[in-house]
Design a protein around this motif. Sequence first.
Motif, short mmCIF file in Angstrom:
data_model
loop_
_atom_site.label_atom_id
_atom_site.label_comp_id
_atom_site.label_asym_id
_atom_site.label_seq_id
_atom_site.Cartn_x
_atom_site.Cartn_y
_atom_site.Cartn_z
N UNK A 156 -10.96 21.94 27.35
CA UNK A 156 -12.00 21.66 26.60
C UNK A 156 -12.58 20.47 26.23
N UNK A 157 -13.88 20.32 26.60
CA UNK A 157 -14.30 18.91 26.33
C UNK A 157 -15.23 18.80 25.12
N UNK A 158 -15.02 18.24 24.11
CA UNK A 158 -15.95 17.93 23.17
C UNK A 158 -16.63 16.63 23.09
N UNK A 159 -18.11 17.03 23.24
CA UNK A 159 -18.87 15.86 23.73
C UNK A 159 -18.98 15.01 22.41
N UNK A 160 -18.58 15.12 21.23
CA UNK A 160 -18.79 14.54 19.97
C UNK A 160 -17.46 13.46 19.67
N UNK A 161 -16.46 14.00 20.24
CA UNK A 161 -15.36 13.26 20.17
C UNK A 161 -15.40 11.64 20.98
N UNK A 162 -15.09 10.75 20.22
CA UNK A 162 -15.31 9.29 20.40
C UNK A 162 -16.68 8.46 20.32
N UNK A 163 -17.66 9.42 19.72
CA UNK A 163 -19.06 8.77 19.52
C UNK A 163 -18.80 7.82 18.45
N UNK A 164 -18.17 8.00 17.32
CA UNK A 164 -18.32 7.24 16.20
C UNK A 164 -17.00 6.54 15.78
N UNK A 165 -16.89 5.39 15.70
CA UNK A 165 -15.85 4.50 15.11
C UNK A 165 -15.96 4.16 13.86
N UNK A 166 -14.95 4.49 12.85
CA UNK A 166 -14.75 4.15 11.51
C UNK A 166 -13.76 3.15 11.31
N UNK A 167 -13.98 1.76 11.25
CA UNK A 167 -13.23 0.68 11.32
C UNK A 167 -12.67 0.39 10.15
N UNK A 168 -13.05 1.00 8.90
CA UNK A 168 -12.52 0.70 7.81
C UNK A 168 -11.26 1.58 7.61
N UNK A 169 -10.05 0.70 7.06
CA UNK A 169 -8.82 1.42 6.97
C UNK A 169 -8.61 1.22 5.37
#
Length: 59
Positions: free
Chosen positions: A46-59
């Motif tokens: 199953x391919x989710x096209x939304x995965x990997x679109x946004x990166x939250x660099x705050x940790x």
Amino acid sequence: MDIGALSMVMSQSRVQESAGIAVMKMAMDTGKENAEQITEIMKNVAVDTNVGQHFDGRA
């Protein structure tokens, strides 16, 4: 070289060639089966096209 020795050499050559072809055919069949299995696995992923679109660099 006499005829008997020449005949034996030619026969051995044919046997070696036949064995080489048989091994190559087995390798090709194995490769084809592996490709078919990978294709089936990829169809079921199953391919989710939304995965990997946004990166939250705050940790």
